[in-house]
Design a protein around this motif. Structure first.
Motif, PDB file in Angstrom:
ATOM      1  N   ILE A 191       0.339  -1.457   4.945  1.00 57.80           N
ATOM      2  CA  ILE A 191      -0.197  -0.093   4.822  1.00 57.80           C
ATOM      3  C   ILE A 191       0.477   0.631   3.653  1.00 57.80           C
ATOM      4  O   ILE A 191      -0.144   1.414   2.947  1.00 57.80           O
ATOM      5  CB  ILE A 191       0.000   0.674   6.152  1.00 57.80           C
ATOM      6  CG1 ILE A 191      -0.788  -0.009   7.277  1.00 57.80           C
ATOM      7  CG2 ILE A 191      -0.444   2.135   6.010  1.00 57.80           C
ATOM      8  CD1 ILE A 191      -0.453   0.494   8.672  1.00 57.80           C
ATOM      9  N   TYR A 194      -1.102   1.074   0.193  1.00 57.79           N
ATOM     10  CA  TYR A 194      -2.350   1.846   0.098  1.00 57.79           C
ATOM     11  C   TYR A 194      -2.640   2.260  -1.344  1.00 57.79           C
ATOM     12  O   TYR A 194      -3.682   1.941  -1.920  1.00 57.79           O
ATOM     13  CB  TYR A 194      -2.218   3.068   1.019  1.00 57.79           C
ATOM     14  CG  TYR A 194      -3.299   4.143   0.979  1.00 57.79           C
ATOM     15  CD1 TYR A 194      -4.202   4.292  -0.077  1.00 57.79           C
ATOM     16  CD2 TYR A 194      -3.396   5.045   2.024  1.00 57.79           C
ATOM     17  CE1 TYR A 194      -5.162   5.286  -0.083  1.00 57.79           C
ATOM     18  CE2 TYR A 194      -4.353   6.046   2.031  1.00 57.79           C
ATOM     19  CZ  TYR A 194      -5.226   6.167   0.966  1.00 57.79           C
ATOM     20  OH  TYR A 194      -6.172   7.154   0.972  1.00 57.79           O
ATOM     21  N   PHE A 198      -6.546   0.889  -1.980  1.00 53.55           N
ATOM     22  CA  PHE A 198      -7.647   1.188  -1.066  1.00 53.55           C
ATOM     23  C   PHE A 198      -8.807   1.772  -1.874  1.00 53.55           C
ATOM     24  O   PHE A 198      -8.630   2.239  -3.000  1.00 53.55           O
ATOM     25  CB  PHE A 198      -7.208   2.200   0.003  1.00 53.55           C
ATOM     26  CG  PHE A 198      -6.353   1.613   1.107  1.00 53.55           C
ATOM     27  CD1 PHE A 198      -5.656   0.425   0.930  1.00 53.55           C
ATOM     28  CD2 PHE A 198      -6.243   2.269   2.334  1.00 53.55           C
ATOM     29  CE1 PHE A 198      -4.864  -0.102   1.948  1.00 53.55           C
ATOM     30  CE2 PHE A 198      -5.454   1.745   3.360  1.00 53.55           C
ATOM     31  CZ  PHE A 198      -4.762   0.570   3.162  1.00 53.55           C
ATOM     32  N   GLU A 250      -2.820  10.095  -2.455  1.00 54.93           N
ATOM     33  CA  GLU A 250      -2.905   8.774  -1.816  1.00 54.93           C
ATOM     34  C   GLU A 250      -1.684   8.493  -0.932  1.00 54.93           C
ATOM     35  O   GLU A 250      -1.108   7.410  -0.950  1.00 54.93           O
ATOM     36  CB  GLU A 250      -3.103   7.658  -2.845  1.00 54.93           C
ATOM     37  CG  GLU A 250      -4.446   7.753  -3.545  1.00 54.93           C
ATOM     38  CD  GLU A 250      -4.621   6.687  -4.603  1.00 54.93           C
ATOM     39  OE1 GLU A 250      -4.947   5.556  -4.218  1.00 54.93           O
ATOM     40  OE2 GLU A 250      -4.415   6.995  -5.787  1.00 54.93           O
ATOM     41  N   ASN A 252       0.085   7.962   2.791  1.00 57.06           N
ATOM     42  CA  ASN A 252      -0.416   7.292   3.993  1.00 57.06           C
ATOM     43  C   ASN A 252       0.400   7.621   5.228  1.00 57.06           C
ATOM     44  O   ASN A 252       0.170   7.059   6.290  1.00 57.06           O
ATOM     45  CB  ASN A 252      -0.472   5.780   3.778  1.00 57.06           C
ATOM     46  CG  ASN A 252       0.905   5.209   3.494  1.00 57.06           C
ATOM     47  OD1 ASN A 252       1.799   5.282   4.329  1.00 57.06           O
ATOM     48  ND2 ASN A 252       1.105   4.668   2.308  1.00 57.06           N
TER      49      ASN A 252
END
Ligand code: CUA
Length: 655
Positions: A191, A194, A198, A250, A252
């Motif tokens: 994650i 990201y 993404f 951005e 997360n």
């Protein structure tokens, strides 16, 4: 009559109290003190008369769409869309179960958000209404002749389908943007990686002008921001679409802090006509995908589900002139375009001012290549170059803006809990009215078109508190109706909504009601399990499946006694309603059924599955009070042991 007058008087008194709180002088006052307003008269629809507008409210976590009348605030119908609905058997009947098919399997719930009505030439045409499922990304189309959900298409590469579902001015496209960016294609990855990896998919779903049938024309693969809301350009800006973004950082984790670092996020301006030309000339990349496309057919009364295996994706950096970023302060939420198409309003949630961009200035800046850097290859325009104006300190926490078609805009403010009317072009605040309490969306019927009707504004409030009799910890959300026909807004009415309305769409009633279907013609019924005459009613066994072909008419089922069913059988009741009259459904309920009832409209066929688990004689009955002999509308199924050799038999009117 006396009762009606009493109600009228109470309404006048309630409205009068509110007007006292507001300290406003009402025009056309008829009474004194508490009666010094004609608000009650303005919302009173006499018995037997019809409301002037239909309003369709999203049901939020109910997954559905509710139909109200304005100005009365009366709810007429809940249209099941993304949630199973035992009231009618939607999502429980064999015919409608395929509507919930997705790439994740059967998903019988969603979070419905933003309804939008189809348009022709920038005006509401009343053919269809579209709404998005936010959680498992889907778009639904509801037929406004039947007020039934007739199509649901799943969106691949999306998550939190929030900036949806908004309609271009000839219903060329229904547009849906992802709120959460995700790996595309989905894969197992950290994650924390990201940022930069993404993607945010913006889906342009074409709509067949004859049938309304949807198909994903292309998905624009944008940087991994959050795409919050969107609106189409109209009139002069027709051909463009505008999306608010937040979390251009951005981030997360701990988003409430980390996604609010940048002074400005963006409104993404997308020239979909340029991209349409690009893909029509072979541009774009076909990508493997897996998404459900579910269609309900009114002739067969049957939904089918098809899994689509491919989607066309477009890299915005490969299409010159297609996408630009307009810097917009402070995590903008609503993205609203005025009826002339010139002004694009970014409602910066954390901003003290409201930012309005100019479409003309935007085109000029693009033409003169006045860029201020780029993000992932997408040119960023200079804030000052595209700014049309600023509404200075209109309130706190702006969310959404609607338009009356007379040059005024109405913005909802969540934190300061008010609706503020301001003037397009001069940016001066003209009026403000408190709401009770904490307004989210607002709606003016026709507000999403070139020609808003401009008579009423509905505030969809998030908090209800003391507005109604308490009903335990949970209260229905409160809506408030304002008359906006004068210079000042006038609060007319409180009414409860169902679920959580995240938006609404309104239309003049006369546009819809003349087309409203009254019943289905039995002769047109193409359901493969239909029974078109009582003489054809029958029961058939196929292994452990028992198919009961049954008819209903006031006030009996044919057949009404069935024997030879066994424990372990799977019994299909295929029921055709033979009535050919408005408003005469029959219901069907079977003891111990593990699903719901069926509510079968005149001329329609529906199928319910029942798996008997116990030996005995088990009744079924009609659930809809259809005649004076409704209570006689019943029957029995005899269930024998699994190893019984009882033959099937059925009857009606035999002793
Ligand atoms: Cu049919 Cu009650």
């Amino acid at each position: 009559m006396k009762k009606a007058i009493n109600i009228l008087v109470s309404l006048v008194m309630v409205a009068g109290l509110v007007s006292c709180n507001n300290g406003e002088n009402k025009k056309g006052s008829k009474g004194q003190g508490g009666l010094a307003t004609n608000a009650a008269e303005k919302v009173y629809v006499a018995p037997g008369e019809h409301d002037e507008y239909y309003a369709f409210f999203s049901g939020g976590y109910s997954g559905n769409l509710t139909v109200y009348g304005l100005p009365s605030g009366r709810m007429f119908k809940e249209i099941p869309v993304f949630s199973q609905f035992p009231t009618s058997g939607y999502g429980y009947s064999e015919e409608t179960k395929p509507m919930f098919n997705t790439s994740f399997g059967f998903v019988p719930w969603d979070d419905s958000h933003h309804p939008d009505i189809s348009q022709t030439g920038g005006k509401l045409d009343g053919r269809w209404i579209f709404i998005n499922g936010n959680n498992t990304p889907r778009i639904a189309r509801i037929d406004l002749e039947t007020f039934e959900t007739v199509e649901i298409i799943e969106l691949p590469n999306s998550a939190g389908n929030h900036s949806s579902s908004f309609i271009t001015e000839n219903t060329e496209y229904v547009v849906a943007g992802t709120r959460f960016s995700v790996p595309v294609p989905q894969r197992d990855m950290p994650i924390k990686d990201y940022k930069g990896n993404f993607k945010g998919a913006l889906s342009f779903i074409s709509v067949d002008q004859e049938t309304g049938r949807m198909g994903i024309k292309f998905q624009l693969m944008m940087p991994g921001f959050n795409y919050d809301l969107s609106h189409p350009g109209r009139d002069k800006s027709h051909g463009w679409f505008f999306f608010t973004t937040y979390n251009t950082e951005e981030a997360n984790t701990l988003m409430e802090v980390n996604s609010s670092q940048n002074d400005k996020d963006f409104i993404a301006a997308v020239n979909w006509k340029v991209i349409e030309d690009y893909v029509n000339n072979g541009g774009g990349t076909k990508m493997p995908a897996n998404y459900a496309h579910n269609v309900y057919d009114h002739d067969t009364h049957l939904a089918t589900s098809t899994m689509e295996k491919e989607v066309l994706t477009v890299d915005p950096t490969k299409v010159p002139g297609a996408v630009f970023f307009l810097p917009t302060p402070k995590s903008p939420h609503g993205c609203d375009v005025d009826p002339t198409g010139e002004y694009i309003i970014g409602n910066g949630k954390l901003s003290a001012d409201l930012t309005v961009h100019s479409f003309t200035k935007m085109l000029d800046a693009i033409e003169n290549k006045k860029f201020d850097g780029e993000a992932y290859g997408i040119p960023i325009l200079k804030f000052e170059d595209v700014l049309a104006g600023t509404v200075k300190q209109p309130g706190l926490g702006p969310l959404h803006t609607e338009f009356d078609g007379k040059g005024n805009a109405y913005t909802t403010f969540f934190i300061s809990s008010e609706v503020v009317k301001w003037k397009l072009g001069t940016w001066e605040v003209l009026d403000r009215q408190p709401v009770f309490y904490s307004v989210g969306h607002g709606m003016i019927p026709g507000g999403n078109s070139r020609e808003p009707f401009g008579k009423y504004f509905v505030a969809m409030n998030k908090i209800t508190k003391d507005r109604y009799l308490p009903t335990g910890p949970e209260l229905e959300h409160s809506a408030q109706l304002f008359d906006i026909s004068g210079d000042k807004m006038e609060l007319l009415l409180d009414f409860p909504t169902h679920g959580e309305p995240h938006y609404a769409a309104g239309i003049r009633a006369d546009i819809l009601k003349k087309n409203s279907k009254q019943f289905y013609k039995l002769a047109d019924n193409k359901n493969p399990y239909a029974t078109l005459s009582e003489a054809d009613a029958r029961v058939e066994r196929k292994g452990n499946e028992v198919h009961i072909y049954m008819t209903t008419i006031r006030s009996h089922f044919t057949p009404d006694n069935i024997e030879g069913v066994k424990v372990g059988d799977k019994v299909f009741f295929h029921i055709t309603n033979h009535e050919q009259d408005f408003d005469v459904p029959h219901g069907f309920a079977m003891i111990g059924a593990n699903n719901a009832e069926l509510l079968i409209m005149p001329g329609q066929t529906k199928t319910l599955v029942w798996e008997p688990k116990q030996v005995g004689v088990w009744p079924f009955y009609c659930t809809d009070f259809c005649s004076a002999l409704h209570q006689e509308m019943q029957g029995y199924v005899r269930v024998s042991p699994a190893n019984s050799n009882m033959e099937l038999s059925w009857s009606l009117g035999e002793d």
